[in-house]
Motif scaffolding. Sequence first.
Motif, PDB file in Angstrom:
ATOM      1  N   LEU A 309       0.843  -1.193   0.000  1.00 48.45           N
ATOM      2  CA  LEU A 309       0.000   0.000   0.000  1.00 48.45           C
ATOM      3  C   LEU A 309       0.874   1.237   0.000  1.00 48.45           C
ATOM      4  CD1 LEU A 309      -2.963   0.899   0.125  1.00 48.45           C
ATOM      5  CD2 LEU A 309      -2.759   0.933   2.603  1.00 48.45           C
ATOM      6  N   HIS A 310       0.669   2.091  -0.974  1.00 48.38           N
ATOM      7  CA  HIS A 310       1.490   3.288  -1.140  1.00 48.38           C
ATOM      8  C   HIS A 310       1.334   4.219   0.059  1.00 48.38           C
ATOM      9  CE1 HIS A 310       3.650   6.459  -3.222  1.00 48.38           C
ATOM     10  NE2 HIS A 310       2.653   7.296  -2.974  1.00 48.38           N
ATOM     11  N   GLY A 311       2.455   4.607   0.639  1.00 43.08           N
ATOM     12  CA  GLY A 311       2.430   5.536   1.758  1.00 43.08           C
ATOM     13  C   GLY A 311       2.139   4.906   3.099  1.00 43.08           C
ATOM     14  N   ALA A 312       1.974   3.589   3.156  1.00 35.53           N
ATOM     15  CA  ALA A 312       1.694   2.899   4.421  1.00 35.53           C
ATOM     16  C   ALA A 312       2.758   1.829   4.625  1.00 35.53           C
ATOM     17  CB  ALA A 312       0.302   2.284   4.411  1.00 35.53           C
ATOM     18  N   THR A 313       3.716   2.075   5.509  1.00 33.23           N
ATOM     19  CA  THR A 313       4.854   1.191   5.699  1.00 33.23           C
ATOM     20  C   THR A 313       4.416  -0.175   6.182  1.00 33.23           C
ATOM     21  OG1 THR A 313       6.189   3.113   6.305  1.00 33.23           O
ATOM     22  CG2 THR A 313       7.072   0.950   6.862  1.00 33.23           C
ATOM     23  N   GLY A 314       4.838  -1.213   5.441  1.00 31.65           N
ATOM     24  CA  GLY A 314       4.607  -2.576   5.880  1.00 31.65           C
ATOM     25  C   GLY A 314       3.181  -3.064   5.740  1.00 31.65           C
ATOM     26  N   GLY A 338     -12.636  -3.275  -4.625  1.00 30.35           N
ATOM     27  CA  GLY A 338     -12.194  -1.986  -4.115  1.00 30.35           C
ATOM     28  C   GLY A 338     -12.672  -1.732  -2.705  1.00 30.35           C
ATOM     29  N   VAL A 339     -11.778  -1.725  -1.759  1.00 28.71           N
ATOM     30  CA  VAL A 339     -12.144  -1.507  -0.361  1.00 28.71           C
ATOM     31  C   VAL A 339     -11.600  -0.181   0.147  1.00 28.71           C
ATOM     32  CG1 VAL A 339     -12.344  -3.930   0.245  1.00 28.71           C
ATOM     33  CG2 VAL A 339     -10.108  -2.832   0.340  1.00 28.71           C
ATOM     34  N   GLY A 340     -11.131   0.666  -0.748  1.00 27.45           N
ATOM     35  CA  GLY A 340     -10.692   1.984  -0.329  1.00 27.45           C
ATOM     36  C   GLY A 340      -9.190   2.126  -0.270  1.00 27.45           C
ATOM     37  N   ALA A 341      -8.487   1.105   0.226  1.00 22.37           N
ATOM     38  CA  ALA A 341      -7.044   1.229   0.410  1.00 22.37           C
ATOM     39  C   ALA A 341      -6.333   1.356  -0.926  1.00 22.37           C
ATOM     40  CB  ALA A 341      -6.513   0.024   1.171  1.00 22.37           C
ATOM     41  N   GLN A 342      -6.709   0.523  -1.887  1.00 22.74           N
ATOM     42  CA  GLN A 342      -6.062   0.561  -3.185  1.00 22.74           C
ATOM     43  C   GLN A 342      -6.380   1.865  -3.892  1.00 22.74           C
ATOM     44  OE1 GLN A 342      -6.808  -2.849  -5.575  1.00 22.74           O
ATOM     45  NE2 GLN A 342      -5.528  -2.183  -7.263  1.00 22.74           N
ATOM     46  N   SER A 343      -7.625   2.313  -3.770  1.00 24.15           N
ATOM     47  CA  SER A 343      -7.992   3.578  -4.389  1.00 24.15           C
ATOM     48  C   SER A 343      -7.186   4.723  -3.793  1.00 24.15           C
ATOM     49  CB  SER A 343      -9.493   3.831  -4.194  1.00 24.15           C
ATOM     50  OG  SER A 343     -10.234   2.809  -4.788  1.00 24.15           O
ATOM     51  N   PHE A 344      -6.968   4.660  -2.479  1.00 16.12           N
ATOM     52  CA  PHE A 344      -6.167   5.689  -1.811  1.00 16.12           C
ATOM     53  C   PHE A 344      -4.738   5.669  -2.325  1.00 16.12           C
ATOM     54  CE2 PHE A 344      -4.900   8.545   1.435  1.00 16.12           C
ATOM     55  CZ  PHE A 344      -3.635   8.131   1.855  1.00 16.12           C
ATOM     56  N   ALA A 345      -4.203   4.436  -2.498  1.00 12.60           N
ATOM     57  CA  ALA A 345      -2.834   4.315  -2.976  1.00 12.60           C
ATOM     58  C   ALA A 345      -2.701   4.864  -4.391  1.00 12.60           C
ATOM     59  CB  ALA A 345      -2.384   2.860  -2.933  1.00 12.60           C
ATOM     60  N   GLN A 346      -3.665   4.559  -5.247  1.00  6.94           N
ATOM     61  CA  GLN A 346      -3.573   4.988  -6.624  1.00  6.94           C
ATOM     62  C   GLN A 346      -3.818   6.484  -6.778  1.00  6.94           C
ATOM     63  OE1 GLN A 346      -6.396   2.455  -8.538  1.00  6.94           O
ATOM     64  NE2 GLN A 346      -4.989   0.736  -8.705  1.00  6.94           N
ATOM     65  N   SER A 347      -4.527   7.081  -5.828  1.00  7.17           N
ATOM     66  CA  SER A 347      -4.840   8.502  -5.937  1.00  7.17           C
ATOM     67  C   SER A 347      -3.776   9.381  -5.308  1.00  7.17           C
ATOM     68  CB  SER A 347      -6.187   8.794  -5.276  1.00  7.17           C
ATOM     69  OG  SER A 347      -6.113   8.518  -3.894  1.00  7.17           O
ATOM     70  N   SER A 348      -2.756   8.794  -4.668  1.00 10.60           N
ATOM     71  CA  SER A 348      -1.718   9.570  -3.999  1.00 10.60           C
ATOM     72  C   SER A 348      -0.674  10.003  -5.020  1.00 10.60           C
ATOM     73  CB  SER A 348      -1.065   8.745  -2.887  1.00 10.60           C
ATOM     74  OG  SER A 348      -2.021   8.388  -1.937  1.00 10.60           O
ATOM     75  N   GLU A 349      -1.016  10.950  -5.865  1.00 15.19           N
ATOM     76  CA  GLU A 349      -0.127  11.439  -6.912  1.00 15.19           C
ATOM     77  C   GLU A 349       0.620  12.656  -6.400  1.00 15.19           C
ATOM     78  OE1 GLU A 349      -0.476  12.441 -11.679  1.00 15.19           O
ATOM     79  OE2 GLU A 349      -2.181  12.732 -10.354  1.00 15.19           O
ATOM     80  N   SER A 350       1.907  12.755  -6.717  1.00 15.92           N
ATOM     81  CA  SER A 350       2.713  13.871  -6.248  1.00 15.92           C
ATOM     82  C   SER A 350       2.303  15.149  -6.968  1.00 15.92           C
ATOM     83  CB  SER A 350       4.198  13.590  -6.481  1.00 15.92           C
ATOM     84  OG  SER A 350       4.472  13.519  -7.865  1.00 15.92           O
ATOM     85  N   PHE A 351       2.680  16.295  -6.352  1.00 14.13           N
ATOM     86  CA  PHE A 351       2.340  17.589  -6.946  1.00 14.13           C
ATOM     87  C   PHE A 351       3.078  17.779  -8.266  1.00 14.13           C
ATOM     88  CE2 PHE A 351       3.211  22.150  -7.456  1.00 14.13           C
ATOM     89  CZ  PHE A 351       1.927  22.622  -7.533  1.00 14.13           C
ATOM     90  N   GLY A 352       4.359  17.343  -8.319  1.00 18.13           N
ATOM     91  CA  GLY A 352       5.131  17.474  -9.545  1.00 18.13           C
ATOM     92  C   GLY A 352       4.517  16.698 -10.690  1.00 18.13           C
ATOM     93  N   ALA A 353       4.015  15.486 -10.376  1.00 20.95           N
ATOM     94  CA  ALA A 353       3.386  14.673 -11.419  1.00 20.95           C
ATOM     95  C   ALA A 353       2.124  15.336 -11.931  1.00 20.95           C
ATOM     96  CB  ALA A 353       3.082  13.278 -10.888  1.00 20.95           C
TER      97      ALA A 353
END
Length: 563
Positions: A309-314, A338-353
């Motif tokens: 999960l992006h942004g969630a260690t371990g 889709g239980v929310g976690a994957q959607s959260f990971a995919q939506s965490s786009e950097s400002f530069g991107a």
Amino acid sequence: MQNWIKAKREKHNEEDQKARESFQVGGTNDLSGGLVKNRTCTDVFCLPIFAVFQMGFVAVTLAGLRDGDPSKLYKPRDYRGSYCATEENWNKGPDTSATPYQSFTMNLSAVLEPTMKQALCSSVAKKALVFGDEYNEKLLRTENSRVAYLCECCLIPCAGCRGSLQVGGDLRTPEEFREVISGRMTELTSAVAEMYDPAGYNGATFSSDKFWTNAKGFLQQVCVPDCMTDFNLIDSLDPSSVRNYTYVPDRDTTLYHVWVAIRDAPTTSLTAPLHAAMQGFTLKALPESMCPYPAEKCVPMPGMEFLELHGATGRCTFKFAVDVANALGEQLAEVIPGVGAQSFAQSSESFGAMVGSFQATMDTFVLTTIIAFIAGLVFLVVFRFFISYCVWFAVSSTILLFAFGGAMLFVLSEQCKGASLLDTGRQRVVAVSALAAAWKRGGRADESLTGDGADYRGVQSYTVNGRSCLEWDKQEVWRYYTSANFPGANLTKNYCRNPYAPTDKAKASTIWCITSDVNMPWEECRPVGILRPACPKGYAVDGPASRKALYWSAWFLWMLGAV
């Protein structure tokens, strides 16, 4: 008038000048010596207290760093609350130092329970357990054990049941039994893609939104070496390291003793299909080095792959495996789990991107802006010709929204614990329809009911979920329940009753009937006119005050819609 305005302006300027002078050196509000000119000695006591507090805070922090483990503030946990990547856990849990990632395995009790109940509560199993035949004795020797089994499976009207179990339908022949139970277990162990197919043997469970909205009940959190530890990994491991687990029902249930009775019975013509089915309840589990728990906690969920999960260690999240995604289609495979976690990971786009994406699509952005402006202009021109229709549509939609919202709150105010909002609403519609039908027939009969409903003599002919009742003397489902066998129960036409003999060890908790639905042989009823029944297990919304607030809020929305 001008003189009055001039006087007011001069007075305002004079007050403003005095206010400015008061903050200058020597003024009444002189700030050159601090915010407060006449300080007292209270600061002498406050400063040492503040210093002591700060030193205590530092001491507690240092003690925590020395004796504690700050990483536990963010480390993931397993189903027991043990920390991953930790050698010694607080609850004498397993050593998870080699398993730093939190992932998911199959909760066998929840996943296999429907299959187990369909097998044990089928006609094939009932014949071996309760009746036997001319060559084989019944496996349940005492009447108490037989009644307990029939009640646990809701095969007869019992106080703990509200109707027949819905676990996939009855299995009436040994051939049908072998096909269905073997098919369900094969999908869970090898034919993974078919398991999520609506047309598969497990389709009613795993292809429905019920499974995915209750994923926490079907999956359990465990600590594993990485997010690649999944169902497909087992085939690549050394067979000697893979563990096997043979499922049995929970020991505190009646069906556990039934399972043991079948397992320990000799193989006969009656028990042969049951023994063959039990062999299929053996599943492969991850090695203890990869999953430091008992084998039943380490059976991976088929058809799923895991990624960090992006942004969630371990922490790992799950998605459909490739073969399942190909069978269902990529779009459906992305939507269902889709239980929310994957959607959260995919939506965490950097400002530069995001900036780069905007620059790359600048021409499209400009074109879209121009088209939107033209479309808006055209809409404003056309809108003047259809404004009356739009107004009526908006008013009608608002009234419908108020009506629908009020209905939702009304149903929620009386929703029983364990029942869905849809089931509760359907039961209320059935109750209202039955009441209207009774009045149409020419008034109401005596619908009074006390206790378990043995004295009920009303005319209800539909179950709580709207299934039509069969006439007692004409039905072929349970020939035992006829007016001849129960002369005092008033088994008239197809009206709901609660017939039982004084010596019966099992009886329903209220009135019921034999239905026309082959998958639901019997189900409870409610007297005509009972629109807000009591909930034996409590309400979904705790507290009478909260339910009353929902009830009156529903009426408030309905009144707003009427206004």
